[in-house]
Design an enzyme around this catalytic site. Sequence first.
Site, PDB file in Angstrom:
ATOM      1  CB  SER A 168      40.426  39.800  36.396  1.00  0.00           C
ATOM      2  OG  SER A 168      41.451  39.618  35.450  1.00  0.00           O
ATOM      3  CE1 TYR A 181      42.077  45.361  36.193  1.00  0.00           C
ATOM      4  CE2 TYR A 181      42.929  43.118  36.247  1.00  0.00           C
ATOM      5  CZ  TYR A 181      41.955  44.017  35.868  1.00  0.00           C
ATOM      6  OH  TYR A 181      40.852  43.575  35.173  1.00  0.00           O
TER       7      TYR A 181
END
Length: 287
Positions: A168, A181
């Site tokens: 990401s 995350y």
Amino acid sequence: MTDSEFDLSAPELTHEDFLVLEDPYFEADTVAIVTGAASGIGRATAVALAANGLTVVGADIDRAGLDETGDIAEDCGVDGTFHGVETDLTNDDDVEAVVAAAAEEGDVRFVANIAGMQHIASIPEFPMETYDRLTNVMLRSPFKMAQAAMPHVRDTDDGVGAIANMSSVHGHYATKDKAAYVTAKHGLTGLTRAIAAEGDGTLRGFSVSVGYVLTPLMVDQIEDTATERGISEQEVIEDVMLGQARTKEMMAPAEVANLFVFGFSSHAKHLNGGDLLFDGGYTHTYE
């Protein structure tokens, strides 16, 4: 623009969405394992690889979602096949079992570690049980999947294959309220490089990093971020999510799936330990 004007649903998948390549390894005897295959990017990647003629084994805890992915693959008229295997990715025995099941279908050459989750909270307020579950799904299970799959790739006639990890923009930088995350995605960078270091040049490791993708996970994140920050969902999309981007739209799951297709193909044989960063300008531009 009001909140109601945003269509917060992913477009339906069609065969025309997918990158289809001629490749000597893209055929029925080649098996690709895709985690998180019951929805979102995992589903799109499973269908995209099946569209390229591979045998795809989808791993997910959501049995009904896996069945729906199979129906979508059939509706798309894919040349390959899709098999869904209900799998708890936090259970080592389950991970080993799904890899063994994949090996029964042919030569395991490709793994796409895509399964993910999100929780929005500041570090002082972050529940540790949620941190543990998130990092188990998004960092520990990819390690275990690589551990179980690498011997199978090496046992093929030439040892050619690749293990890909869904990273990401948050594997490149951090934003607030996403500490677990961010931690998991940064950890995947290390795992990707470690796979490449041990792959002897034929078994590659690579990651895929994108910005915001219109998936069910993202819809939930928009709602949670709006609540956490005390702003509207419109402001979350326009300011928080797309404010820094130069490309002012979210990606579709099929666009991300196509990056995995390319990364697994022979066209990407020099992609090893690296990252496919398609982020619309998030990471390297700012005002």
